[in-house]
Every structure is written in C-alpha cells, then in structure tokens.
Write a protein that holds these residues in place. Structure first.
Motif, PDB file in Angstrom:
ATOM      1  N   VAL A   1      55.249  79.799 -19.733  1.00  9.90           N
ATOM      2  CA  VAL A   1      54.812  79.702 -21.116  1.00  9.90           C
ATOM      3  C   VAL A   1      55.747  78.748 -21.862  1.00  9.90           C
ATOM      4  CG1 VAL A   1      54.435  80.958 -23.259  1.00  9.90           C
ATOM      5  CG2 VAL A   1      53.893  82.042 -21.084  1.00  9.90           C
ATOM      6  N   LYS A   2      55.166  77.724 -22.459  1.00  8.34           N
ATOM      7  CA  LYS A   2      55.967  76.768 -23.229  1.00  8.34           C
ATOM      8  C   LYS A   2      56.522  77.456 -24.470  1.00  8.34           C
ATOM      9  CE  LYS A   2      53.506  72.593 -21.877  1.00  8.34           C
ATOM     10  NZ  LYS A   2      52.735  71.433 -22.352  1.00  8.34           N
ATOM     11  N   PRO A   3      57.750  77.081 -24.891  1.00  4.09           N
ATOM     12  CA  PRO A   3      58.389  77.753 -26.037  1.00  4.09           C
ATOM     13  C   PRO A   3      57.585  77.712 -27.334  1.00  4.09           C
ATOM     14  CG  PRO A   3      59.911  76.263 -24.941  1.00  4.09           C
ATOM     15  CD  PRO A   3      58.584  76.065 -24.303  1.00  4.09           C
ATOM     16  N   ASN A   4      56.934  76.606 -27.635  1.00 11.05           N
ATOM     17  CA  ASN A   4      56.207  76.483 -28.905  1.00 11.05           C
ATOM     18  C   ASN A   4      54.706  76.408 -28.685  1.00 11.05           C
ATOM     19  OD1 ASN A   4      58.612  76.542 -30.300  1.00 11.05           O
ATOM     20  ND2 ASN A   4      58.830  74.336 -30.278  1.00 11.05           N
ATOM     21  N   SER A   5      54.220  77.208 -27.759  1.00 12.46           N
ATOM     22  CA  SER A   5      52.788  77.228 -27.467  1.00 12.46           C
ATOM     23  C   SER A   5      52.130  78.410 -28.166  1.00 12.46           C
ATOM     24  CB  SER A   5      52.558  77.340 -25.961  1.00 12.46           C
ATOM     25  OG  SER A   5      52.959  78.626 -25.506  1.00 12.46           O
ATOM     26  N   PRO A   6      50.810  78.351 -28.348  1.00  9.51           N
ATOM     27  CA  PRO A   6      50.104  79.501 -28.921  1.00  9.51           C
ATOM     28  C   PRO A   6      50.325  80.779 -28.113  1.00  9.51           C
ATOM     29  CG  PRO A   6      48.698  77.573 -28.973  1.00  9.51           C
ATOM     30  CD  PRO A   6      49.928  77.197 -28.183  1.00  9.51           C
ATOM     31  N   THR A   7      50.453  80.643 -26.799  1.00 12.02           N
ATOM     32  CA  THR A   7      50.694  81.824 -25.960  1.00 12.02           C
ATOM     33  C   THR A   7      52.051  82.446 -26.280  1.00 12.02           C
ATOM     34  OG1 THR A   7      49.342  80.878 -24.199  1.00 12.02           O
ATOM     35  CG2 THR A   7      50.818  82.657 -23.578  1.00 12.02           C
ATOM     36  N   ALA A   8      53.053  81.613 -26.499  1.00 13.19           N
ATOM     37  CA  ALA A   8      54.381  82.124 -26.857  1.00 13.19           C
ATOM     38  C   ALA A   8      54.322  82.883 -28.183  1.00 13.19           C
ATOM     39  CB  ALA A   8      55.383  80.983 -26.941  1.00 13.19           C
ATOM     40  N   LEU A   9      53.595  82.334 -29.149  1.00 13.23           N
ATOM     41  CA  LEU A   9      53.455  83.009 -30.442  1.00 13.23           C
ATOM     42  C   LEU A   9      52.705  84.323 -30.275  1.00 13.23           C
ATOM     43  CD1 LEU A   9      53.757  83.232 -33.473  1.00 13.23           C
ATOM     44  CD2 LEU A   9      51.815  81.674 -33.735  1.00 13.23           C
ATOM     45  N   LYS A  10      51.644  84.297 -29.498  1.00 12.19           N
ATOM     46  CA  LYS A  10      50.871  85.525 -29.259  1.00 12.19           C
ATOM     47  C   LYS A  10      51.760  86.600 -28.627  1.00 12.19           C
ATOM     48  CE  LYS A  10      46.817  87.285 -26.854  1.00 12.19           C
ATOM     49  NZ  LYS A  10      45.728  86.996 -25.925  1.00 12.19           N
ATOM     50  N   ASN A  11      52.583  86.216 -27.662  1.00 13.37           N
ATOM     51  CA  ASN A  11      53.483  87.171 -27.014  1.00 13.37           C
ATOM     52  C   ASN A  11      54.491  87.748 -28.002  1.00 13.37           C
ATOM     53  OD1 ASN A  11      52.178  86.731 -24.578  1.00 13.37           O
ATOM     54  ND2 ASN A  11      53.728  85.314 -23.798  1.00 13.37           N
ATOM     55  N   GLU A  12      54.990  86.904 -28.901  1.00 14.62           N
ATOM     56  CA  GLU A  12      55.940  87.379 -29.919  1.00 14.62           C
ATOM     57  C   GLU A  12      55.270  88.360 -30.884  1.00 14.62           C
ATOM     58  OE1 GLU A  12      59.264  86.907 -30.162  1.00 14.62           O
ATOM     59  OE2 GLU A  12      59.138  85.827 -28.261  1.00 14.62           O
ATOM     60  N   ILE A  13      54.027  88.091 -31.231  1.00 15.43           N
ATOM     61  CA  ILE A  13      53.281  88.994 -32.122  1.00 15.43           C
ATOM     62  C   ILE A  13      53.083  90.346 -31.442  1.00 15.43           C
ATOM     63  CG2 ILE A  13      51.031  89.411 -33.218  1.00 15.43           C
ATOM     64  CD1 ILE A  13      50.930  86.317 -33.683  1.00 15.43           C
TER      65      ILE A  13
END
Length: 104
Positions: A1-13
């Motif tokens: 997962v790239k650090p600034n990808s939508p997937t990274a944001l989704k995981n943080e949420i």
C-alpha cells in the motif's frame, strides 16, 4: 500500500474507528470499570469529527496525494490526542482493594 494512496487513507479511517471503540464516554470515570478506558464526550466528539473529516476527503470524486497525506496526518494527530486522553475507569476499585484493619 502506497503511503499517500486512497487505500492507505481507508486503512487509517478503519483503524481510527476501531480505536474509538476502545474507550467509553464518562464525565469522571467513576461509572467505568477500572479495567476499561474512558474519555469525555468532548474528546469522543473530536475523534468522531476527525474520522468524519477523513471520510469526507476519502469520498471525494477526485482526490490528490497531498489531500490524502493531509487527511492521514490529521487523523493520526487526532488518534494520538484521543489515545493520550484515555484514562482508566475507577468503578470497582474500592471492592478490589482489601482493607487493612488494625495497623499492626
């Protein structure tokens, strides 16, 4: 997962939502068992607002890496603040501490 990808944001949420459930709301912790954590309503609201803000960013039709990075950073700060605010409940402490009689 790239650090600034939508997937990274989704995981943080998702992580922030799960973390939010690790504490209950209380005014002073006296109604929360001593083995559980609590925060004030204001602290819980701040956590929820940070999650909602990140989700709003996530839901945008077009999102830049900069927006994702900012949303992740803000959510991380809110999570750190929330974790720092967590306190142990105090309910049940008086029952678990044996009283010492006498003084001998």
């Amino acid at each position: 997962v790239k650090p600034n990808s939508p997937t990274a944001l989704k995981n943080e949420i998702i992580a922030a939502q799960e973390n939010k459930t690790s504490a209950k709301v209380s005014e002073n912790g006296s109604d929360i068992h001593h083995t559980e954590k609590w925060v004030t309503q204001e602290q819980m609201n701040a956590c929820e607002m940070a999650i909602e803000k990140a989700q709003t960013t996530m839901d945008k039709a077009s999102i830049t890496e900069k927006e994702i990075a900012l949303a992740i950073a803000e959510l991380a700060l809110a999570t750190e603040t929330f974790n720092t605010a967590k306190k142990d409940g105090t309910y049940g402490l008086e029952q678990s501490i044996p009283e010492v009689e006498g003084g001998e």
